[in-house]
Design a protein around this motif. Structure first.
Motif, PDB file in Angstrom:
ATOM      1  N   PHE A  78     115.829 -50.148 -20.238  1.00 17.40           N
ATOM      2  CA  PHE A  78     115.551 -50.314 -21.866  1.00 17.40           C
ATOM      3  C   PHE A  78     116.121 -49.048 -22.305  1.00 17.40           C
ATOM      4  O   PHE A  78     115.755 -48.142 -21.897  1.00 17.40           O
ATOM      5  N   GLU A  79     116.661 -49.140 -23.414  1.00 16.93           N
ATOM      6  CA  GLU A  79     116.878 -47.654 -24.544  1.00 16.93           C
ATOM      7  C   GLU A  79     115.945 -47.836 -25.563  1.00 16.93           C
ATOM      8  O   GLU A  79     115.683 -48.765 -26.190  1.00 16.93           O
ATOM      9  N   ALA A  80     115.705 -46.311 -25.970  1.00 18.32           N
ATOM     10  CA  ALA A  80     114.799 -46.067 -27.077  1.00 18.32           C
ATOM     11  C   ALA A  80     115.054 -44.732 -27.370  1.00 18.32           C
ATOM     12  O   ALA A  80     115.444 -43.716 -26.612  1.00 18.32           O
ATOM     13  N   GLU A  81     114.684 -44.465 -28.592  1.00 15.85           N
ATOM     14  CA  GLU A  81     114.718 -43.014 -29.240  1.00 15.85           C
ATOM     15  C   GLU A  81     113.353 -42.105 -28.729  1.00 15.85           C
ATOM     16  O   GLU A  81     113.627 -41.051 -28.285  1.00 15.85           O
ATOM     17  N   THR A  82     112.317 -42.871 -28.853  1.00 17.51           N
ATOM     18  CA  THR A  82     111.042 -42.267 -28.176  1.00 17.51           C
ATOM     19  C   THR A  82     110.430 -43.176 -27.040  1.00 17.51           C
ATOM     20  O   THR A  82     110.619 -44.143 -27.094  1.00 17.51           O
ATOM     21  N   PHE A  83     109.385 -42.354 -26.576  1.00 19.03           N
ATOM     22  CA  PHE A  83     108.649 -42.909 -25.720  1.00 19.03           C
ATOM     23  C   PHE A  83     107.831 -44.291 -25.914  1.00 19.03           C
ATOM     24  O   PHE A  83     107.883 -45.009 -25.316  1.00 19.03           O
ATOM     25  N   GLU A  84     107.207 -43.951 -27.224  1.00 18.57           N
ATOM     26  CA  GLU A  84     106.830 -45.207 -27.754  1.00 18.57           C
ATOM     27  C   GLU A  84     107.271 -46.440 -27.895  1.00 18.57           C
ATOM     28  O   GLU A  84     106.925 -47.230 -27.822  1.00 18.57           O
ATOM     29  N   GLU A  85     108.588 -46.209 -28.490  1.00 13.49           N
ATOM     30  CA  GLU A  85     109.405 -47.423 -28.587  1.00 13.49           C
ATOM     31  C   GLU A  85     109.903 -47.874 -27.169  1.00 13.49           C
ATOM     32  O   GLU A  85     109.812 -49.098 -27.338  1.00 13.49           O
ATOM     33  N   TRP A  86     110.163 -47.156 -26.386  1.00 12.94           N
ATOM     34  CA  TRP A  86     110.401 -47.700 -24.969  1.00 12.94           C
ATOM     35  C   TRP A  86     109.183 -48.363 -24.311  1.00 12.94           C
ATOM     36  O   TRP A  86     109.392 -49.436 -23.518  1.00 12.94           O
ATOM     37  N   PHE A  87     107.966 -47.728 -24.691  1.00 13.41           N
ATOM     38  CA  PHE A  87     106.906 -48.142 -24.165  1.00 13.41           C
ATOM     39  C   PHE A  87     106.449 -49.875 -24.767  1.00 13.41           C
ATOM     40  O   PHE A  87     106.208 -50.576 -24.147  1.00 13.41           O
ATOM     41  N   GLN A  88     107.015 -50.074 -25.934  1.00 17.10           N
ATOM     42  CA  GLN A  88     106.705 -51.117 -26.466  1.00 17.10           C
ATOM     43  C   GLN A  88     107.785 -52.178 -25.964  1.00 17.10           C
ATOM     44  O   GLN A  88     107.236 -53.546 -25.748  1.00 17.10           O
ATOM     45  N   GLN A  89     108.894 -51.597 -25.552  1.00 15.89           N
ATOM     46  CA  GLN A  89     109.742 -52.669 -25.098  1.00 15.89           C
ATOM     47  C   GLN A  89     109.256 -52.989 -23.566  1.00 15.89           C
ATOM     48  O   GLN A  89     109.240 -54.116 -23.080  1.00 15.89           O
ATOM     49  N   MET A  90     108.662 -52.048 -22.757  1.00 17.35           N
ATOM     50  CA  MET A  90     108.076 -52.309 -21.281  1.00 17.35           C
ATOM     51  C   MET A  90     107.104 -53.322 -21.610  1.00 17.35           C
ATOM     52  O   MET A  90     106.958 -54.211 -20.749  1.00 17.35           O
ATOM     53  N   MET A  91     106.177 -53.303 -22.608  1.00 19.82           N
ATOM     54  CA  MET A  91     104.841 -53.957 -22.744  1.00 19.82           C
ATOM     55  C   MET A  91     105.372 -55.382 -22.588  1.00 19.82           C
ATOM     56  O   MET A  91     104.785 -56.336 -22.089  1.00 19.82           O
ATOM     57  N   GLY A  92     106.306 -55.785 -23.727  1.00 23.40           N
ATOM     58  CA  GLY A  92     106.934 -57.255 -23.669  1.00 23.40           C
ATOM     59  C   GLY A  92     107.586 -57.460 -22.379  1.00 23.40           C
ATOM     60  O   GLY A  92     107.405 -58.639 -21.886  1.00 23.40           O
ATOM     61  N   HIS A  93     108.610 -56.650 -21.846  1.00 23.48           N
ATOM     62  CA  HIS A  93     108.996 -56.858 -20.361  1.00 23.48           C
ATOM     63  C   HIS A  93     107.841 -57.045 -19.299  1.00 23.48           C
ATOM     64  O   HIS A  93     107.921 -58.074 -18.320  1.00 23.48           O
ATOM     65  N   TYR A  94     106.896 -56.341 -19.179  1.00 18.85           N
ATOM     66  CA  TYR A  94     105.833 -56.792 -18.247  1.00 18.85           C
ATOM     67  C   TYR A  94     105.329 -57.873 -18.307  1.00 18.85           C
ATOM     68  O   TYR A  94     104.927 -58.552 -17.439  1.00 18.85           O
ATOM     69  N   LYS A  95     104.804 -58.106 -19.700  1.00 17.74           N
ATOM     70  CA  LYS A  95     104.052 -59.398 -20.122  1.00 17.74           C
ATOM     71  C   LYS A  95     104.832 -60.734 -19.574  1.00 17.74           C
ATOM     72  O   LYS A  95     104.309 -61.683 -18.959  1.00 17.74           O
ATOM     73  N   SER A  96     106.000 -60.740 -19.912  1.00 13.34           N
ATOM     74  CA  SER A  96     106.921 -61.913 -19.390  1.00 13.34           C
ATOM     75  C   SER A  96     107.533 -61.775 -17.984  1.00 13.34           C
ATOM     76  O   SER A  96     107.369 -63.012 -17.270  1.00 13.34           O
ATOM     77  N   VAL A  97     107.880 -60.829 -17.495  1.00 12.30           N
ATOM     78  CA  VAL A  97     108.633 -60.708 -15.976  1.00 12.30           C
ATOM     79  C   VAL A  97     107.704 -60.076 -15.073  1.00 12.30           C
ATOM     80  O   VAL A  97     107.774 -60.538 -13.965  1.00 12.30           O
TER      81      VAL A  97
END
Length: 62
Positions: free
Chosen positions: A13-32
């Motif tokens: 996942f690509e992001a400018e900030t840790f917070e943006e990356w973390f939000q992407q990861m949360m969706g990924h973790y919940k689905s995968v």
């Protein structure tokens, strides 16, 4: 922009900030990684804080 892979699989996942990356990861973790999320719900607040600290360090180093 930083690119960092999931700590459980190879999806990145690509992001400018840790917070943006973390939000992407949360969706990924919940689905995968729903099984991991279910197990994480029973862990202590300190363990969750440690995961956040470890992954912030990984993100900052990327």
């Amino acid at each position: 922009m930083k690119k960092l892979s999931c700590d459980l699989c190879d999806q990145a996942f690509e992001a400018e900030t840790f917070e943006e990356w973390f939000q992407q990861m949360m969706g990924h973790y919940k689905s995968v990684h729903a099984d991991f999320m279910a197990a994480a719900a029973s862990k202590s607040k300190e363990e969750g804080a440690q995961w956040m600290a470890d992954n912030r360090t990984r993100f900052d180093a990327a």
